[in-house]
Design an enzyme around this catalytic site. Structure first.
Site, mmCIF file in Angstrom:
data_model
loop_
_atom_site.group_PDB
_atom_site.id
_atom_site.type_symbol
_atom_site.label_atom_id
_atom_site.label_comp_id
_atom_site.label_asym_id
_atom_site.label_seq_id
_atom_site.Cartn_x
_atom_site.Cartn_y
_atom_site.Cartn_z
ATOM 1 N N HIS A 258 1.351 -5.701 -9.043
ATOM 2 C CA HIS A 258 0.571 -6.876 -9.419
ATOM 3 C C HIS A 258 0.034 -6.754 -10.844
ATOM 4 C CE1 HIS A 258 -3.179 -4.595 -9.165
ATOM 5 N NE2 HIS A 258 -2.666 -4.042 -8.062
ATOM 6 N N GLU A 334 -2.191 -2.160 -0.204
ATOM 7 C CA GLU A 334 -2.561 -0.878 -0.787
ATOM 8 C C GLU A 334 -3.303 -0.045 0.252
ATOM 9 O OE1 GLU A 334 -2.186 1.723 -2.375
ATOM 10 O OE2 GLU A 334 -2.434 0.999 -4.437
#
Length: 454
Positions: A258, A334
């Site tokens: 990202h 994550e």
């Protein structure tokens, strides 16, 4: 089930002008020419001739074996993208030709790959022979052909078959080494990320650019010892797609970290148990830049994102540019850094020195306060990988995720030890790529590419 490679081309001397096509069916294991087709078609455009070549090549493959699995390789980006379903077919002359090509073999049996013109010389020569024959008022005859097969390119599709679960390189390492040893350079302009599998130079190590994940940057892991070594360059087998007689086209996972958040330049732990920050203005610019880069390649077929906001925003920017939807996958999140969320590495070392050292020493140790260990994350990400591979066999899929999932996928593909997680640089909005073959071999084609941000 037989497997063939079809190479096809078409040309027009005037566009529109006198036109012809050529197509060849190859045995991917041996490089042997199984069939050739060429024809002068009168006055037509390049695109019409290219589609005619595709139709002739697929028809020849079907005549040889109706149940064959076929890889079509062409240097026409238009035909490859339209037949892959990524580009709309707007021209009225193209629609019936595309429909005819699609009816020849079941869609599940055919995949498409763009190759540079230099690697399509056999079909190109056949098309020119057909146009030359038409100029003489004749039709092309196979006995008069002098088209030269790019035999090395076709033979390079063969690699020794390893065994084991897909994407874990322990079982595929022998085949990967053999493929690397036998690899040859590909023509300039080949797509090094996916599509034409040229050698992919990895952009790894220190100095990767602003916002880089330097040891403990958000949200990557770090070490308390010596400075990290640069990650080794990951190189794909350069000569072909890694086919063996029992394999099909690989699934390619394009791994996009990202864009930046406010925590990224501060190098703070930011996992799935924290504040779920949005992209910063810099991160939004990075997302737009990577969207343009991926649109220029034109090979991504599916976009899948971690559920965290920074990934969903990055994925949406890319999907909007490509005209695709975003699918959210929980398994791409994550790790949860527990009580370390939002802290810098120095702050964690000051407050939780023993827990930090245990985490650095063992992948089984979890961050303070019930976070997720790297061992647990590896099990989760491996299961997600296997499920996505089963769902997207033979396709190019963009996975928008985080530092740890990308590093784990690369580590598993390379068969590297757990401590290698601390030896990879991964910048915000960087691209990596792994190709997964049906026999268990995996090929890391790209690592930490940030060229689109410069």
């Amino acid at each position: 089930m037989p497997r063939f490679v079809v190479e096809a081309d078409g040309g027009s001397r005037g566009n529109p002008g006198p036109a012809g096509y050529g197509a060849v069916v190859l045995d991917p294991a041996s490089g042997e020419t199984l069939a050739e087709r060429a024809e002068y078609i009168g006055v037509a455009t390049n695109n019409v001739a290219e589609y005619k070549g595709l139709i002739a090549g697929l028809t020849a493959a079907r005549d040889l074996a109706p149940d064959a699995v076929v890889l079509v390789r062409m240097d026409s980006k238009l035909v490859v993208e339209q037949m892959s379903g990524r580009w709309k077919i707007k021209h009225p002359d193209m629609k019936p030709l595309a429909a005819e090509a699609a009816r020849i073999l079941p869609r599940a049996q055919v995949t498409y790959e763009w190759i540079p013109r230099e690697r399509n010389k056999h079909a190109d020569r056949l098309a020119n022979e057909a146009m030359d024959a038409g100029k003489r008022g004749e039709q092309w005859e196979p006995s008069a052909s002098s088209a030269a097969l790019d035999a090395s390119a076709a033979r390079s599709l063969s690699t020794p078959p390893p065994s084991g679960p897909p994407g874990d390189a322990a079982a595929g390492a022998a085949a990967a080494r053999a493929a690397l040893a036998a690899s040859r350079g590909t023509a300039a302009g080949a797509d090094t990320l996916f599509g034409s599998p040229a050698t992919a130079p990895a952009s790894a190590g220190a100095g990767a650019g602003a916002g880089a994940d330097t040891l403990f940057a958000e949200p990557g892991p770090g070490t308390g010892g010596p400075a990290p070594q640069a990650a080794p360059t990951a190189t794909a087998p350069a000569g072909g797609q890694g086919w063996a007689p029992d394999m099909g086209a690989p699934a390619t996972f394009v791994l996009l970290r990202h864009g930046e958040t406010a925590l990224t330049p501060q190098k703070r732990f930011s996992g799935s148990g924290g504040s779920d920050p949005e992209l910063s203005p810099a991160g939004r610019r990075q997302a737009a830049a990577v969207a343009e880069a991926l649109a220029a390649r034109g090979t991504v077929q599916t976009v899948i994102s971690s559920p965290l906001l920074r990934c969903r925003e990055t994925a949406q920017a890319v999907a909007d540019r490509l005209g695709l939807d975003v699918t959210v996958e929980q398994g791409l999140r994550e790790v949860d850094f527990g009580a370390w969320e939002g802290l810098t590495f120095a702050e964690v070392r000051e407050r939780f020195p023993d827990d930090l050292q245990a985490w650095l020493d063992s992948p089984k140790a979890a961050p303070t306060g019930g976070g997720e260990s790297f061992a647990a994350a590896t099990r989760r990400i491996s299961a997600t990988r296997d499920r996505l591979l089963a769902e997207h066999a033979g396709r190019t899929v963009l996975l928008v995720t985080h530092v740890t999932p990308v590093k784990i996928l690369v580590r598993l593909a390379l068969g590297a030890p757990p401590e290698s997680l601390f030896r990879m640089e991964l910048s915000a909005a960087s691209l990596s790529a792994v190709a997964y073959y049906a026999d268990g071999n995996a090929s890391v084609r790209l690592l930490n590419d940030t060229a689109h941000l410069r």
